[in-house]
Scaffold this motif. Structure first.
Motif, PDB file in Angstrom:
ATOM      1  N   GLY A  94     -12.501 -16.175   2.979  1.00 14.17           N
ATOM      2  CA  GLY A  94     -11.979 -17.542   2.886  1.00 14.17           C
ATOM      3  C   GLY A  94     -10.777 -17.741   3.790  1.00 14.17           C
ATOM      4  O   GLY A  94     -10.811 -17.401   4.964  1.00 14.17           O
ATOM      5  N   ASP A  95      -9.710 -18.279   3.226  1.00 11.59           N
ATOM      6  CA  ASP A  95      -8.454 -18.473   3.961  1.00 11.59           C
ATOM      7  C   ASP A  95      -7.441 -17.435   3.483  1.00 11.59           C
ATOM      8  O   ASP A  95      -7.330 -17.204   2.278  1.00 11.59           O
ATOM      9  CB  ASP A  95      -7.911 -19.897   3.689  1.00 11.59           C
ATOM     10  CG  ASP A  95      -6.622 -20.121   4.451  1.00 11.59           C
ATOM     11  OD1 ASP A  95      -6.707 -20.480   5.629  1.00 11.59           O
ATOM     12  OD2 ASP A  95      -5.537 -19.895   3.873  1.00 11.59           O
ATOM     13  N   SER A 123     -11.749 -22.031   3.291  1.00 10.88           N
ATOM     14  CA  SER A 123     -11.689 -21.499   1.935  1.00 10.88           C
ATOM     15  C   SER A 123     -13.024 -21.753   1.229  1.00 10.88           C
ATOM     16  O   SER A 123     -13.754 -22.689   1.573  1.00 10.88           O
ATOM     17  CB  SER A 123     -10.538 -22.167   1.185  1.00 10.88           C
ATOM     18  OG  SER A 123     -10.280 -21.451   0.006  1.00 10.88           O
ATOM     19  N   SER A 124     -13.322 -20.923   0.250  1.00 14.51           N
ATOM     20  CA  SER A 124     -14.638 -21.027  -0.394  1.00 14.51           C
ATOM     21  C   SER A 124     -14.836 -22.391  -1.060  1.00 14.51           C
ATOM     22  O   SER A 124     -15.967 -22.880  -1.156  1.00 14.51           O
ATOM     23  CB  SER A 124     -14.855 -19.889  -1.391  1.00 14.51           C
ATOM     24  OG  SER A 124     -13.740 -19.724  -2.210  1.00 14.51           O
ATOM     25  N   LEU A 205     -23.713 -18.540   1.135  1.00 18.20           N
ATOM     26  CA  LEU A 205     -24.513 -17.336   1.402  1.00 18.20           C
ATOM     27  C   LEU A 205     -25.954 -17.541   0.952  1.00 18.20           C
ATOM     28  O   LEU A 205     -26.220 -18.361   0.064  1.00 18.20           O
ATOM     29  CB  LEU A 205     -23.920 -16.137   0.656  1.00 18.20           C
ATOM     30  CG  LEU A 205     -22.567 -15.650   1.172  1.00 18.20           C
ATOM     31  CD1 LEU A 205     -21.888 -14.751   0.154  1.00 18.20           C
ATOM     32  CD2 LEU A 205     -22.760 -14.919   2.504  1.00 18.20           C
ATOM     33  N   ALA A 231     -17.795 -16.627  -7.374  1.00 18.24           N
ATOM     34  CA  ALA A 231     -18.215 -17.963  -7.801  1.00 18.24           C
ATOM     35  C   ALA A 231     -16.986 -18.807  -8.079  1.00 18.24           C
ATOM     36  O   ALA A 231     -15.929 -18.293  -8.444  1.00 18.24           O
ATOM     37  CB  ALA A 231     -19.075 -17.857  -9.057  1.00 18.24           C
ATOM     38  N   LEU A 232     -17.155 -20.104  -7.900  1.00 17.64           N
ATOM     39  CA  LEU A 232     -16.096 -21.080  -8.178  1.00 17.64           C
ATOM     40  C   LEU A 232     -16.536 -21.967  -9.317  1.00 17.64           C
ATOM     41  O   LEU A 232     -17.731 -22.264  -9.453  1.00 17.64           O
ATOM     42  CB  LEU A 232     -15.883 -21.973  -6.956  1.00 17.64           C
ATOM     43  CG  LEU A 232     -15.354 -21.327  -5.693  1.00 17.64           C
ATOM     44  CD1 LEU A 232     -15.629 -22.236  -4.498  1.00 17.64           C
ATOM     45  CD2 LEU A 232     -13.862 -21.056  -5.821  1.00 17.64           C
ATOM     46  N   SER A 259     -15.972  -9.190  -5.086  1.00 15.92           N
ATOM     47  CA  SER A 259     -14.598  -9.711  -4.926  1.00 15.92           C
ATOM     48  C   SER A 259     -13.616  -8.708  -5.481  1.00 15.92           C
ATOM     49  O   SER A 259     -13.960  -7.857  -6.263  1.00 15.92           O
ATOM     50  CB  SER A 259     -14.432 -11.040  -5.623  1.00 15.92           C
ATOM     51  OG  SER A 259     -14.429 -10.851  -7.006  1.00 15.92           O
TER      52      SER A 259
HETATM   53  N1  SAH Z   1      -9.078 -16.448   0.074  1.00 19.57           N
HETATM   54  C1  SAH Z   1     -10.311 -16.762  -0.610  1.00 19.57           C
HETATM   55  C2  SAH Z   1     -10.187 -16.621  -2.101  1.00 19.57           C
HETATM   56  C3  SAH Z   1      -9.907 -15.197  -2.562  1.00 19.57           C
HETATM   57  S1  SAH Z   1      -9.875 -15.049  -4.317  1.00 19.57           S
HETATM   58  C4  SAH Z   1     -10.747 -18.178  -0.227  1.00 19.57           C
HETATM   59  O1  SAH Z   1      -9.967 -18.901   0.438  1.00 19.57           O
HETATM   60  O2  SAH Z   1     -11.869 -18.560  -0.571  1.00 19.57           O
HETATM   61  C5  SAH Z   1     -11.534 -14.583  -4.641  1.00 19.57           C
HETATM   62  C6  SAH Z   1     -12.282 -15.728  -5.276  1.00 19.57           C
HETATM   63  O3  SAH Z   1     -12.665 -16.671  -4.275  1.00 19.57           O
HETATM   64  C7  SAH Z   1     -13.576 -15.333  -5.945  1.00 19.57           C
HETATM   65  O4  SAH Z   1     -13.358 -14.813  -7.237  1.00 19.57           O
HETATM   66  C8  SAH Z   1     -14.296 -16.667  -5.984  1.00 19.57           C
HETATM   67  O5  SAH Z   1     -13.789 -17.471  -7.037  1.00 19.57           O
HETATM   68  C9  SAH Z   1     -13.865 -17.296  -4.673  1.00 19.57           C
HETATM   69  N2  SAH Z   1     -14.878 -17.083  -3.622  1.00 19.57           N
HETATM   70  C10 SAH Z   1     -14.726 -16.419  -2.478  1.00 19.57           C
HETATM   71  N3  SAH Z   1     -15.859 -16.467  -1.747  1.00 19.57           N
HETATM   72  C11 SAH Z   1     -16.742 -17.193  -2.439  1.00 19.57           C
HETATM   73  C12 SAH Z   1     -18.081 -17.621  -2.237  1.00 19.57           C
HETATM   74  N4  SAH Z   1     -18.752 -17.291  -1.125  1.00 19.57           N
HETATM   75  N5  SAH Z   1     -18.668 -18.365  -3.200  1.00 19.57           N
HETATM   76  C13 SAH Z   1     -17.999 -18.733  -4.310  1.00 19.57           C
HETATM   77  N6  SAH Z   1     -16.742 -18.354  -4.572  1.00 19.57           N
HETATM   78  C14 SAH Z   1     -16.114 -17.603  -3.650  1.00 19.57           C
END
Ligand code: SAH
Length: 259
Positions: A94-95, A123-124, A205, A231-232, A259
């Motif tokens: 993500g970021d 970010s995700s 993905l 997951a979000l 994660s």
């Molecule tokens: N820096 C990352 C977040 C890190 S914390 C960002 O900006 O996305 C890790 C969390 O990010 C995971 O527990 C999940 O909640 C979320 N996450 C990261 N990749 C994801 C994906 N491909 N799908 C859904 N949630 C994701």
């Protein structure tokens, strides 16, 4: 800051939510120059495939139950590699500055006089919302969006009052394990149990899933559907938006990142 270390430096690079073509051009250029790539478990195989063969790979994957490498040790590693003259790419899911602990790594570099640059990533929440066609601030539904960390530890200490409800979207990172407790917390804070929720699993993905229900059923949904990280959780009216068929083109199976 003056770079006191030969030509070594650290680049904190956002790897985006998973799909390699969601990397920025700047991130790809950083990877091309890397002598060492320090990556975490959220970075998937197709992004890792862009790392030049000559670069050395170091995994610092964290798991909930077992931190392979403590944050302080990661900072020390980045600094040591840069002081040895290497271009060090710290590749983060993500970021780097959204729940990515990028702040600590920048501080570690600063403290050691090592040059550091941050390259943002998608970010995700943004990647997931786009893939699901779920606008987080759809004009008819929400004018506020908040990102929170839903880890079970420390949940009780967090004040989320006012972050969710009418006209607001709440995006919960790292919330799957604590889903029951999260729903309980939000309802105790006064949120209606029939507030719409959605789960975006493996966003962007192959095999991505969008699961929808109501707040009172959040924990049940996670259990019934055997939702896995990453997951979000999306809370608010926008959780009803989107087109699940939009994600059906993500069909190629890939191993699930941790994660
Ligand atoms: N820096 C990352 C977040 C890190 S914390 C960002 O900006 O996305 C890790 C969390 O990010 C995971 O527990 C999940 O909640 C979320 N996450 C990261 N990749 C994801 C994906 N491909 N799908 C859904 N949630 C994701």
């Amino acid at each position: 800051m003056e770079n006191t270390a030969k030509s070594g430096r650290v680049l904190l690079v956002g790897a985006g939510p998973g799909a390699a073509d969601l990397l920025t051009l700047r991130a790809v250029r950083a990877l091309e120059q890397a002598d060492v790539v320090v990556h975490d478990g959220l970075v998937g195989a197709d992004v890792m495939a862009l790392v030049p063969p000559a670069a050395r790979l170091v995994s610092v994957a964290k798991r909930r139950d077992r931190h392979t490498m403590q944050q302080e040790a990661i900072g020390d590693l980045l600094v040591a590699e840069a002081l040895a003259g290497n271009i060090v790419v710290r590749l983060k899911g993500g970021d780097p500055f959204i729940f990515g602990r990028g702040g600590e790594e920048v501080s570690a570099c600063y403290a050691a006089g090592v040059s550091v640059e941050v390259i943002p990533g998608i970010s995700s929440a943004m990647g997931g919302a786009a893939a699901a066609l779920m606008p987080l601030t759809h004009r008819d539904h929400a004018s506020i969006v908040s990102f929170v960390a839903g880890e079970c530890r420390g949940l009780a200490d967090q004040n989320w009052v006012g972050l969710a409800g009418k006209g607001r979207t709440l995006v919960i990172y790292m919330g799957v394990t604590g889903a029951y407790a999260i729903a309980e917390k939000l309802i105790a804070d006064g949120l209606a149990p029939d507030t719409p929720i959605a789960i975006l699993e493996r966003a962007t993905l192959p095999g991505m899933r969008v699961l929808r229900s109501l707040l009172a059923d959040l924990g049940g949904l996670v259990a019934r559907q055997a939702v896995i990280s990453p997951a979000l959780i999306i809370v608010g009216d926008v959780a009803t938006l989107g087109d699940d068929a939009a994600i059906s083109n993500l069909t190629k199976a890939l191993p699930c990142p941790v994660s």
